[in-house]
Design an enzyme around this catalytic site. Structure first.
Site, short mmCIF file in Angstrom:
data_model
loop_
_atom_site.label_atom_id
_atom_site.label_comp_id
_atom_site.label_asym_id
_atom_site.label_seq_id
_atom_site.Cartn_x
_atom_site.Cartn_y
_atom_site.Cartn_z
N ASP B 153 -8.95 -25.70 37.85
CA ASP B 153 -8.97 -27.03 36.85
C ASP B 153 -8.89 -26.51 35.60
O ASP B 153 -9.12 -25.29 34.86
CB ASP B 153 -10.39 -27.44 37.37
CG ASP B 153 -10.50 -29.17 36.45
OD1 ASP B 153 -10.02 -29.78 36.74
OD2 ASP B 153 -11.06 -28.31 35.69
N ASP B 308 -17.05 -33.67 35.38
CA ASP B 308 -16.50 -33.14 33.96
C ASP B 308 -16.95 -32.48 33.19
O ASP B 308 -16.62 -32.53 32.26
CB ASP B 308 -15.15 -33.70 34.00
CG ASP B 308 -14.17 -32.79 34.09
OD1 ASP B 308 -14.11 -31.13 33.96
OD2 ASP B 308 -12.66 -33.36 33.94
N HIS B 312 -18.46 -28.63 24.10
CA HIS B 312 -18.39 -27.63 23.37
C HIS B 312 -19.13 -28.03 21.93
O HIS B 312 -19.72 -28.39 22.23
CB HIS B 312 -16.87 -28.68 23.28
CG HIS B 312 -16.09 -28.38 23.80
ND1 HIS B 312 -15.11 -27.16 24.23
CD2 HIS B 312 -15.01 -29.42 24.51
CE1 HIS B 312 -14.79 -26.69 24.82
NE2 HIS B 312 -13.61 -28.57 25.72
N GLY B 327 -12.57 -32.84 26.57
CA GLY B 327 -14.03 -32.63 27.00
C GLY B 327 -14.81 -33.19 26.73
O GLY B 327 -15.49 -32.77 25.41
ZN LIG Z 1 -9.55 -31.09 34.98
ZN LIG Z 2 -12.39 -30.13 34.81
#
Ligand SMILES: [Zn+2]
Ligand SMILES: [Zn+2]
Lengths: 315, 431
Positions: B153, B308, B312, B327
């Site tokens: 991932d 997920d 950051h 992200g």
């Molecule tokens: Zn991913």
């Molecule tokens: Zn991820």
């Protein structure tokens, strides 16, 4: 009437009336250029910072001249060559400029949204001089000013923008502005350079200019970036030139008074032939003159001016 | 050590149990669920009146950043954030620095989690060495050391033959492969979903097909190999359709989505004026996709909801959109987003919502977690559906959330791991 925001980030964010105000205001500034002293004291004591992350002699010179003709002090920060700002974040640079007490920051950046970051960070008026693939509002305004000057109107005109629409901030600003003033906007280019869902911006997409050339009043020819070939957006420059380059053959069915614009600098023989660039229909050099007038108008209006003509000339 | 949770509504989808009941915990295990007399000595009592008592939430997809980026998150800070969000278990993705692609990496995660973590951490091992997509990692040895799934991932396995071999190999080991579906040739340099919004903002688009092509490919490879495939962060209408179709054909595939994909669209990037907290991978999609994600959640095509969680630093996110990393954090907002945007809007039932955060992820990875059966680990979350808060503070080291400033309902008030109360009254009580 005044502009509503402190910044000029894009023509998307201006109303029809605000665009008209800027175009109107540019007129007396252009008249000023015929005088021996081409300077007014309007922005005396104000500081204009030219923050250029991308080399662009044309746009920078035009803005600098506009600021100087309004008697402002100008500071050039060329980030590409400046050691001070090397590795510094855009926000930190913005804060440094804030500390310099700048009244205007004119920013050119290779990434979309960069002008928005500065505008959110500091209180100076920010003018977007081109951000990535987003907008280049003063170029859109000077194109419209030139059309208005030559055609006397914009409403109802058929205007085509030809070339790499996807990567062109000039195209985006033109589309927003021309639509707001009532033109019919066409975009013409290879299918690989037409951005997704661009029809929703109220434009008609074409890939062959010969099909619509007879009805066009204005064509705005965009500069082709040679490196797009490496991104597989077209096979060769020769093929691009054959399919999308503008030459007298392609214009054989055009209206006699077709107006030809190009934001420059031109790749002669690629997107535009020399005979077209130098023809009487071409207003490419006048665009440069008009650019200064339009940018003066923008600076003047963002400084709080209301577009009153007497004020401009007599100030 | 006994613990008695009184008067709550116990919602335990694994056992199809959903009614008012008490829960008795002893020595870290659930003893019984039902009407329990209060007259027990040496018992800590928690009154859950008016609240929902569920098996401890499981996050099937978390980035804890340790080792390598302890400035962004550590196993300690990440598990604390998770506990505040009601999670008792997180599956830690392998894309740390270095990548968890060997036994030593797995051992490091497990040892650090045991020492500093406040909840269960299950390591996910990499599919390929360094997640480079070139050579298989020592998946068998990592399974021996304790990985509960494998995934590269953060990156896809672009080579279809390597993906095939990985699925064959994990089938032998009875291990789930979690796939990050992205054709990087199509998505290269992309910033947001490709469409009207990317055109207007002048941001490089990522077509939905970058995801869908890989979802289709991986389903085909799953069919070829008979392996067990779990598709991470599904975000488009056609991806949902592909999974639905595959399931109908009996292919061994499960899927997760994250709350942002049913809560926000790419229009939010424009509304927030290039706010980089709207930059994630896959990107926020369109209304049509959000609708399809909701349908996929409702009909069971999408089994799990994952955070997920991708922390950051502010200085990494406060840059030009193009430069900012992909992200967002998620551990502390998953539950209220599920309650506010799915349950309260009657898109799915509370019971289904809880199953997507408990027994379904457990089943997808073969974990012995996610139920309140007698004898199971006493991982329990107590939720106040009526608690409403404006999102602003986080236990995570980072604050990169597009949900800051939003008013959401349905927060965990108590988090219990192996019978130990970690969070109580919405505050961490155990260190
Ligand atoms: Zn991913
Ligand atoms: Zn991820």
């Amino acid at each position: 009437m005044k502009l509503k925001q402190k910044d000029l980030l894009g023509l998307e964010y201006l109303s029809k009336e605000e665009i008209e105000l800027i175009l109107q205001t540019a007129k007396p500034f252009k008249q000023l250029f015929t005088r021996t002293v081409k300077k007014v004291p309007t922005l005396r004591g104000k500081t204009v910072v030219l923050l250029f992350y991308e080399v662009s002699t044309r746009t920078r010179t035009s803005f600098e001249l506009a600021a100087k003709r309004l008697s402002a002090d100008t500071v050039n920060i060329n980030v590409a060559s400046s050691s001070v700002v090397k590795g510094e974040s855009l926000i930190d640079t913005a804060k440094t400029i804030e500390a310099l007490k700048a009244d205007f920051v004119i920013i050119r950046h290779s990434m979309s949204g960069a002008a928005h970051i500065i505008a959110k960070t500091i209180s100076a008026s920010i003018i977007n001089a081109g951000d990535g693939m987003h907008e280049h509002p003063t170029q859109g305004l000077l194109d419209m000013f030139t059309i208005m000057e030559k055609k006397g109107k914009i409403k109802g005109l058929n205007v085509a923008i030809i070339g790499d629409i996807s990567h062109s901030r000039v195209a985006k600003s033109n589309i927003w502005g021309l639509n707001k003033l009532g033109a019919n906007v066409f975009v013409i280019g290879p299918s690989t350079m037409i951005p997704m869902e661009v029809e929703k911006m109220n434009v008609e997409v074409h890939h062959d200019i010969s099909k619509i050339i007879h009805k066009l009043d204005v064509i705005n020819i965009l500069r082709i970036q040679k490196e797009r070939q490496e991104q597989h957006l077209f096979p060769t420059l020769e093929e691009y030139s054959e399919l999308f380059g503008i030459n007298s053959g392609k214009l054989s069915n055009a209206k006699k008074d077709l107006l030809i614009l190009h934001p420059g600098p031109m790749n002669r023989g690629i997107e535009i032939s020399s005979s077209i660039a130098d023809s009487k229909n071409s207003v490419i050099t006048e665009q440069v003159t008009n650019g200064v007038a339009v940018r003066m108008a923008v600076l003047y209006l963002l400084a709080g001016g209301d577009g009153g003509q007497g004020e401009i000339i007599n100030s | 050590m006994k613990l008695l949770i009184l008067n709550g509504i116990v919602c335990d989808p694994a056992n199809k149990f959903n009614q008012k009941a008490d829960v008795l915990v002893e020595n870290g295990k659930i003893i019984s669920v039902g009407k329990i007399s209060k007259n027990k000595s040496n018992v800590k009592v928690i009154d859950a009146k008016g609240k929902i008592v569920v098996p401890g939430l499981i996050d099937i997809h978390t980035h804890l950043r340790e080792p390598g980026r302890e400035d962004e998150e550590t196993i300690k800070s990440g598990t604390r954030a998770a506990s505040m969000g009601g999670f008792t278990t997180v599956c830690a993705m392998a894309n740390t620095q270095p990548v968890v692609d060997s036994v030593s990496g797995v051992k490091f995660i497990l040892a650090t989690a045991k020492q500093e973590g406040v909840i269960n951490v299950f390591p996910v091992g990499a599919i390929t060495k360094g997640s480079n997509g070139v050579e298989l990692a020592e998946i068998g040895k990592m399974k021996g050391a304790g990985v509960i799934a494998i995934s590269d991932d953060g990156r896809p396995v672009m080579n279809a033959n390597i993906m095939r071999r990985a699925l064959e190999y994990t089938k032998m080991l009875d291990l789930t492969l979690i796939s990050h579906c992205e054709d990087t040739n199509l998505s290269a340099n992309g910033e947001i979903n490709e469409g009207y919004i990317s055109t207007v903002l002048g941001l490089k688009g990522i077509p939905k097909q970058a995801e869908e092509i890989m979802v289709a490919r991986d389903i085909a490879l799953c069919e070829l190999t008979g392996g067990r495939l779990h598709i991470a962060h599904i975000s488009t209408r056609h991806s949902v359709e592909l999974v639905r179709e595959a399931k109908k054909r009996g292919i061994n595939v499960t899927a997760e989505t994250a709350p942002h994909y049913f809560s926000l669209t790419d229009e939010y990037v424009k509304e927030t004026d290039y706010n980089t907290n709207t930059k994630m991978n896959p990107p926020l999609r369109t209304k049509e996709d959000v609708k399809a994600i909701c349908e996929g959640l409702a009909d069971g095509t999408i089994n799990c909801i994952a955070s997920d969680h991708a922390p950051h630093l502010a200085e990494e996110k406060e840059q030009e959109f193009k430069l900012a990393p992909f992200g967002i954090i998620g551990l502390e907002t998953v539950l209220p987003l599920v309650i506010t945007n799915l349950v309260n809007k009657k898109i799915i039932s509370l019971n289904d919502a809880i199953s997507k955060l408990t027994c379904n992820p457990a089943k997808a990875l073969g974990l012995k977690k996610g139920s309140m059966s007698a004898g199971s680990d006493a991982d329990i979350t107590i939720i106040d559906l009526n608690k409403t808060k404006i999102i602003e503070k986080f236990e995570s080291k980072c604050k990169n959330s597009p949900f800051i400033g939003m008013k959401l309902s349905g927060f965990a008030t108590t988090t219990i791991v192996a019978g130990k109360v970690i969070v109580d009254g919405g505050q961490i009580v155990s260190d």
